[in-house]
Design a protein around this motif. Structure first.
Motif, mmCIF file in Angstrom:
data_model
loop_
_atom_site.group_PDB
_atom_site.id
_atom_site.type_symbol
_atom_site.label_atom_id
_atom_site.label_comp_id
_atom_site.label_asym_id
_atom_site.label_seq_id
_atom_site.Cartn_x
_atom_site.Cartn_y
_atom_site.Cartn_z
ATOM 1 N N LYS A 80 60.645 -34.900 3.149
ATOM 2 C CA LYS A 80 60.253 -36.283 3.456
ATOM 3 C C LYS A 80 61.234 -37.276 2.838
ATOM 4 O O LYS A 80 61.576 -38.282 3.448
ATOM 5 C CB LYS A 80 58.846 -36.575 2.924
ATOM 6 N N GLU A 81 61.666 -36.988 1.620
ATOM 7 C CA GLU A 81 62.585 -37.876 0.904
ATOM 8 C C GLU A 81 64.032 -37.727 1.368
ATOM 9 O O GLU A 81 64.782 -38.690 1.379
ATOM 10 C CB GLU A 81 62.523 -37.590 -0.603
ATOM 11 N N HIS A 82 64.434 -36.502 1.717
ATOM 12 C CA HIS A 82 65.828 -36.206 2.042
ATOM 13 C C HIS A 82 65.896 -35.402 3.337
ATOM 14 O O HIS A 82 66.027 -34.183 3.313
ATOM 15 C CB HIS A 82 66.491 -35.416 0.904
ATOM 16 N N VAL A 83 65.824 -36.087 4.468
ATOM 17 C CA VAL A 83 65.807 -35.392 5.760
ATOM 18 C C VAL A 83 67.115 -34.653 6.043
ATOM 19 O O VAL A 83 67.157 -33.772 6.887
ATOM 20 C CB VAL A 83 65.478 -36.345 6.932
ATOM 21 N N GLU A 84 68.164 -34.968 5.283
ATOM 22 C CA GLU A 84 69.446 -34.288 5.485
ATOM 23 C C GLU A 84 69.405 -32.814 5.080
ATOM 24 O O GLU A 84 70.305 -32.057 5.402
ATOM 25 C CB GLU A 84 70.595 -35.011 4.782
ATOM 26 N N MET A 85 68.345 -32.384 4.414
ATOM 27 C CA MET A 85 68.232 -30.969 4.069
ATOM 28 C C MET A 85 67.199 -30.244 4.933
ATOM 29 O O MET A 85 66.810 -29.129 4.645
ATOM 30 C CB MET A 85 67.955 -30.775 2.580
ATOM 31 N N MET A 86 66.824 -30.868 6.041
ATOM 32 C CA MET A 86 65.853 -30.285 6.952
ATOM 33 C C MET A 86 66.564 -29.552 8.088
ATOM 34 O O MET A 86 67.587 -30.005 8.583
ATOM 35 C CB MET A 86 64.976 -31.405 7.530
ATOM 36 N N VAL A 87 66.006 -28.416 8.490
ATOM 37 C CA VAL A 87 66.517 -27.704 9.659
ATOM 38 C C VAL A 87 66.161 -28.544 10.886
ATOM 39 O O VAL A 87 65.009 -28.926 11.080
ATOM 40 C CB VAL A 87 65.869 -26.305 9.785
ATOM 41 N N ILE A 88 67.176 -28.856 11.686
ATOM 42 C CA ILE A 88 66.929 -29.622 12.910
ATOM 43 C C ILE A 88 67.560 -28.904 14.086
ATOM 44 O O ILE A 88 68.503 -28.140 13.891
ATOM 45 C CB ILE A 88 67.450 -31.086 12.804
ATOM 46 N N PRO A 89 67.074 -29.088 15.262
ATOM 47 C CA PRO A 89 65.966 -29.955 15.637
ATOM 48 C C PRO A 89 64.620 -29.322 15.320
ATOM 49 O O PRO A 89 64.504 -28.112 15.197
ATOM 50 C CB PRO A 89 66.138 -30.094 17.144
ATOM 51 N N VAL A 90 63.631 -30.180 15.214
ATOM 52 C CA VAL A 90 62.242 -29.735 15.132
ATOM 53 C C VAL A 90 61.655 -30.010 16.508
ATOM 54 O O VAL A 90 61.780 -31.116 17.044
ATOM 55 C CB VAL A 90 61.461 -30.498 14.044
ATOM 56 N N LEU A 91 61.060 -28.996 17.083
ATOM 57 C CA LEU A 91 60.430 -29.120 18.393
ATOM 58 C C LEU A 91 58.934 -29.251 18.170
ATOM 59 O O LEU A 91 58.348 -28.472 17.432
ATOM 60 C CB LEU A 91 60.737 -27.882 19.231
ATOM 61 N N ARG A 92 58.328 -30.227 18.830
ATOM 62 C CA ARG A 92 56.910 -30.474 18.599
ATOM 63 C C ARG A 92 56.225 -30.776 19.918
ATOM 64 O O ARG A 92 56.740 -31.531 20.733
ATOM 65 C CB ARG A 92 56.757 -31.639 17.638
ATOM 66 N N ASN A 93 55.077 -30.167 20.118
ATOM 67 C CA ASN A 93 54.250 -30.451 21.285
ATOM 68 C C ASN A 93 52.800 -30.447 20.825
ATOM 69 O O ASN A 93 52.257 -29.395 20.504
ATOM 70 C CB ASN A 93 54.468 -29.421 22.390
ATOM 71 N N GLY A 94 52.203 -31.629 20.756
ATOM 72 C CA GLY A 94 50.840 -31.740 20.240
ATOM 73 C C GLY A 94 50.808 -31.353 18.770
ATOM 74 O O GLY A 94 51.562 -31.855 17.965
ATOM 75 N N MET A 95 49.942 -30.405 18.445
ATOM 76 C CA MET A 95 49.817 -29.957 17.059
ATOM 77 C C MET A 95 50.666 -28.724 16.772
ATOM 78 O O MET A 95 50.622 -28.178 15.682
ATOM 79 C CB MET A 95 48.348 -29.664 16.729
ATOM 80 N N LYS A 96 51.461 -28.287 17.729
ATOM 81 C CA LYS A 96 52.345 -27.146 17.530
ATOM 82 C C LYS A 96 53.750 -27.657 17.244
ATOM 83 O O LYS A 96 54.196 -28.621 17.851
ATOM 84 C CB LYS A 96 52.380 -26.264 18.775
ATOM 85 N N ALA A 97 54.435 -26.980 16.347
ATOM 86 C CA ALA A 97 55.804 -27.363 16.024
ATOM 87 C C ALA A 97 56.616 -26.116 15.713
ATOM 88 O O ALA A 97 56.079 -25.091 15.293
ATOM 89 C CB ALA A 97 55.836 -28.323 14.843
ATOM 90 N N HIS A 98 57.918 -26.238 15.945
ATOM 91 C CA HIS A 98 58.843 -25.143 15.667
ATOM 92 C C HIS A 98 60.101 -25.739 15.049
ATOM 93 O O HIS A 98 60.616 -26.742 15.523
ATOM 94 C CB HIS A 98 59.188 -24.409 16.968
ATOM 95 N N VAL A 99 60.583 -25.092 13.997
ATOM 96 C CA VAL A 99 61.786 -25.566 13.313
ATOM 97 C C VAL A 99 62.981 -24.810 13.869
ATOM 98 O O VAL A 99 62.990 -23.586 13.903
ATOM 99 C CB VAL A 99 61.666 -25.345 11.794
ATOM 100 N N GLY A 100 63.995 -25.562 14.307
ATOM 101 C CA GLY A 100 65.191 -24.951 14.882
ATOM 102 C C GLY A 100 65.091 -24.889 16.407
ATOM 103 O O GLY A 100 64.016 -24.972 16.974
ATOM 104 N N TRP A 101 66.224 -24.740 17.041
ATOM 105 C CA TRP A 101 66.286 -24.724 18.501
ATOM 106 C C TRP A 101 65.868 -23.363 19.037
ATOM 107 O O TRP A 101 66.388 -22.333 18.618
ATOM 108 C CB TRP A 101 67.677 -25.084 18.978
#
Length: 110
Positions: A80-101
């Motif tokens: 939350k504080e440092h989004v530069e250390m997050m795996v992207i993209p995050v895919l989200r549909n409703g309440m489901k989410a997946h980290v990475g393509w």
């Protein structure tokens, strides 16, 4: 509706956007360089992860430069504080989410 959360300058995020456009899948892009996620969006992403560490990109420069490999930290708060250390993209549909393509995740959850 599918959301792609990432950065315009990231090659994986651009690949995800290109892939869904080619298949005419309706989506919304959230550029983390332009705006941050709302608390409910963060909650939705974190609740759908099996392991909270999955959201941390351990190969990112920020992670390496700031010594996170030996540091005790809460992955959710740090991302939350440092989004530069997050795996992207995050895919989200409703309440489901997946980290990475993942093409297969998009196909299953569109």
């Amino acid at each position: 509706m599918l959301q792609i959360i990432g950065r315009n300058k990231d090659k994986n995020t651009r690949a995800a956007i290109r892939w869904v456009k080619e298949r005419r899948i309706e989506f919304q892009f959230i550029d983390l360089d332009e705006r941050s996620l709302a608390p409910k969006e963060w909650t939705s992403i974190f609740q759908s992860l099996d392991d909270k560490e999955d959201i941390i990109d351990k190969n990112s420069n920020y992670y390496k430069k700031n010594g996170y490999s030996w540091r005790d930290y809460d992955p959710l708060e740090e991302v939350k504080e440092h989004v530069e250390m997050m795996v992207i993209p995050v895919l989200r549909n409703g309440m489901k989410a997946h980290v990475g393509w993942s093409e297969s995740w998009v196909e299953e959850n569109k």
